[in-house]
Design an enzyme around this catalytic site. Sequence first.
Site, PDB file in Angstrom:
ATOM      1  N   GLU A 174      63.062  28.596  37.926  1.00  0.00           N
ATOM      2  CA  GLU A 174      63.388  30.028  37.564  1.00  0.00           C
ATOM      3  C   GLU A 174      63.512  30.383  38.155  1.00  0.00           C
ATOM      4  OE1 GLU A 174      61.321  30.791  32.872  1.00  0.00           O
ATOM      5  OE2 GLU A 174      60.039  29.833  34.765  1.00  0.00           O
ATOM      6  N   GLU A 193      59.128  22.821  30.365  1.00  0.00           N
ATOM      7  CA  GLU A 193      58.471  23.291  28.767  1.00  0.00           C
ATOM      8  C   GLU A 193      58.745  22.891  27.921  1.00  0.00           C
ATOM      9  OE1 GLU A 193      59.067  26.687  32.171  1.00  0.00           O
ATOM     10  OE2 GLU A 193      60.441  25.244  31.324  1.00  0.00           O
ATOM     11  N   ALA A 208      54.634  25.641  37.682  1.00  0.00           N
ATOM     12  CA  ALA A 208      53.638  26.960  37.250  1.00  0.00           C
ATOM     13  C   ALA A 208      52.550  26.113  37.250  1.00  0.00           C
ATOM     14  CB  ALA A 208      53.372  27.651  36.122  1.00  0.00           C
ATOM     15  N   GLY A 221      58.788  27.217  36.481  1.00  0.00           N
ATOM     16  CA  GLY A 221      58.580  28.607  37.030  1.00  0.00           C
ATOM     17  C   GLY A 221      59.844  27.861  38.984  1.00  0.00           C
TER      18      GLY A 221
END
Length: 260
Positions: A115, A135, A66, A112
């Site tokens: 994900e 993360e 991200a 992300g």
Amino acid sequence: MNFENITYEHDSGITTITIDRPKKLNALNQDTIQELHQAFKTAEDDVDTKVIFITGSGEKAFVAGADISEFADYSVAQGQQLAAKGQAKLFDFVAHLSTPVIAVINGFALGGGLELAMAAHFRIASDNAKMGLPEVSLGVIPGYGGTQRLPQLVGKGRAMELIMTAGMIDAAQALEYGLVNHVTSQEELMELAEKIAGKIMKNSSVAIASAIASINAGFEEGENGFETEITEFGKCFGTADFKEGTSAFLEKRKPNFPGQ
């Protein structure tokens, strides 16, 4: 269709959505998530789209995470809203599409990015790909479904280790773990994706949609996957695809599914 952060192409039943932010290694920001939502919705609503590919531009990254600069100063409430909106708009949205989504992982799939790949219905990867959820090294946890989908795919223990260590695994280990279905060279990656898509497109799109719904139900809290399977199985009997498929079988010919 004009996008700033992605490209959208359709050819021979396949819609390819490519995240195109090479200077940011295709990192996800809010604008990109919104564009991805629009692109996936357009593909889902297009009767000519039978399979969707999601991939990244270039040869380095699928999505390298991200865009941290967007949320570094967020409050608790803003952080929760970020995760909730992202899951609803993109990650859960993709997971529950009735059109098959294949993540074509062409490089780094981190945070992300992984994900998003896990939200797809299944994944294939190039042999240079690396995957992980780093993360906790930033003082946060995966917020776009990573703590839920990774254990479903690789098992609780492996998911715990990957998330706690913030480590990366290569494509070969991802294949061993069951995180990806196939690994091939960078040069042959899209060819393999198209080969798999070709096999999917020979079958009933209506039945495939029912299969996706049934499989997903088995992983949803409060849902009974077996009951969903019974319901979806019954629905198939009322479709034109079922009539065509059974007629073709009995007549010893290849089916020509109308997709209805």
